[in-house]
Design a protein around this motif. Structure first.
Motif, PDB file in Angstrom:
ATOM      1  N   TRP A  80       0.849  -1.205   0.000  1.00  0.00           N
ATOM      2  CA  TRP A  80       0.000   0.000   0.000  1.00  0.00           C
ATOM      3  C   TRP A  80       0.882   1.252   0.000  1.00  0.00           C
ATOM      4  O   TRP A  80       0.667   2.183  -0.778  1.00  0.00           O
ATOM      5  CB  TRP A  80      -0.913  -0.022   1.228  1.00  0.00           C
ATOM      6  N   ALA A  83       2.618   1.680  -3.382  1.00  0.00           N
ATOM      7  CA  ALA A  83       1.692   2.145  -4.420  1.00  0.00           C
ATOM      8  C   ALA A  83       1.446   3.635  -4.265  1.00  0.00           C
ATOM      9  O   ALA A  83       1.422   4.379  -5.258  1.00  0.00           O
ATOM     10  CB  ALA A  83       0.385   1.364  -4.357  1.00  0.00           C
ATOM     11  N   THR A  91      -2.341  -2.018  -6.496  1.00  0.00           N
ATOM     12  CA  THR A  91      -1.275  -2.487  -5.604  1.00  0.00           C
ATOM     13  C   THR A  91      -0.644  -3.795  -6.083  1.00  0.00           C
ATOM     14  O   THR A  91       0.250  -4.324  -5.427  1.00  0.00           O
ATOM     15  CB  THR A  91      -1.815  -2.713  -4.174  1.00  0.00           C
ATOM     16  N   ALA A  94       2.968  -3.481  -6.716  1.00  0.00           N
ATOM     17  CA  ALA A  94       3.554  -3.065  -5.443  1.00  0.00           C
ATOM     18  C   ALA A  94       3.779  -4.256  -4.516  1.00  0.00           C
ATOM     19  O   ALA A  94       4.717  -4.254  -3.713  1.00  0.00           O
ATOM     20  CB  ALA A  94       2.668  -2.020  -4.779  1.00  0.00           C
ATOM     21  N   GLU A  95       2.943  -5.297  -4.631  1.00  0.00           N
ATOM     22  CA  GLU A  95       3.159  -6.485  -3.797  1.00  0.00           C
ATOM     23  C   GLU A  95       4.473  -7.173  -4.153  1.00  0.00           C
ATOM     24  O   GLU A  95       5.196  -7.640  -3.271  1.00  0.00           O
ATOM     25  CB  GLU A  95       1.997  -7.470  -3.924  1.00  0.00           C
TER      26      GLU A  95
END
Length: 131
Positions: A80, A83, A91, A94-95
């Protein structure tokens, strides 16, 4: 031993090209990898790019890959934050970046745009680094 985070593009490439990963490497991915690879291959079938049997074979190959899937609260919080930091609406990527920061050495992706956007945040590598 090098710890690699593989995104969906890298995993699908490995399954498609039959690339053998050196056994001394540790492979990681967020749990969303399963859904992303399933969806990506299904979409390719629907667009007529590959036959359904080929897609199912690739899913079987992916399922046999020794990839440790992770998805705890710390990873989600960091994704989070990343992102937000990178100005991404989603996201998903982003993970992968968060997991690389938290537990790995390198992110492997076939997505050159993603690799450019995380320059200076995590180290990235090509598929060749896995051989």
């Amino acid at each position: 031993m090098t710890r690699f985070v593989l995104d969906a593009s890298a995993v699908i490439h490995l399954a498609s090209a039959g690339v053998k990963v050196r056994s001394t490497h540790k492979l990681l991915a967020p749990t969303l990898l399963r859904s992303q690879t399933l969806s990506t291959l299904h979409e390719a079938v629907r667009r007529g790019e590959i036959p359904a049997e080929v897609a199912r074979d690739r899913l079987t190959r992916i399922g046999r890959m020794p990839i440790r899937l992770l998805g705890d609260g710390v990873l989600r919080r960091r994704a989070w934050e990343l992102a937000d930091q990178l100005g991404w609406d989603s996201t998903y990527n982003a993970e992968y970046v968060a997991l690389t920061q938290l537990q790995a050495d390198v992110l492997v992706t076939m997505d050159t745009k993603l690799a450019r956007s995380v320059k200076g945040i995590v180290e990235t590598a090509s598929i060749d680094a896995l051989r």
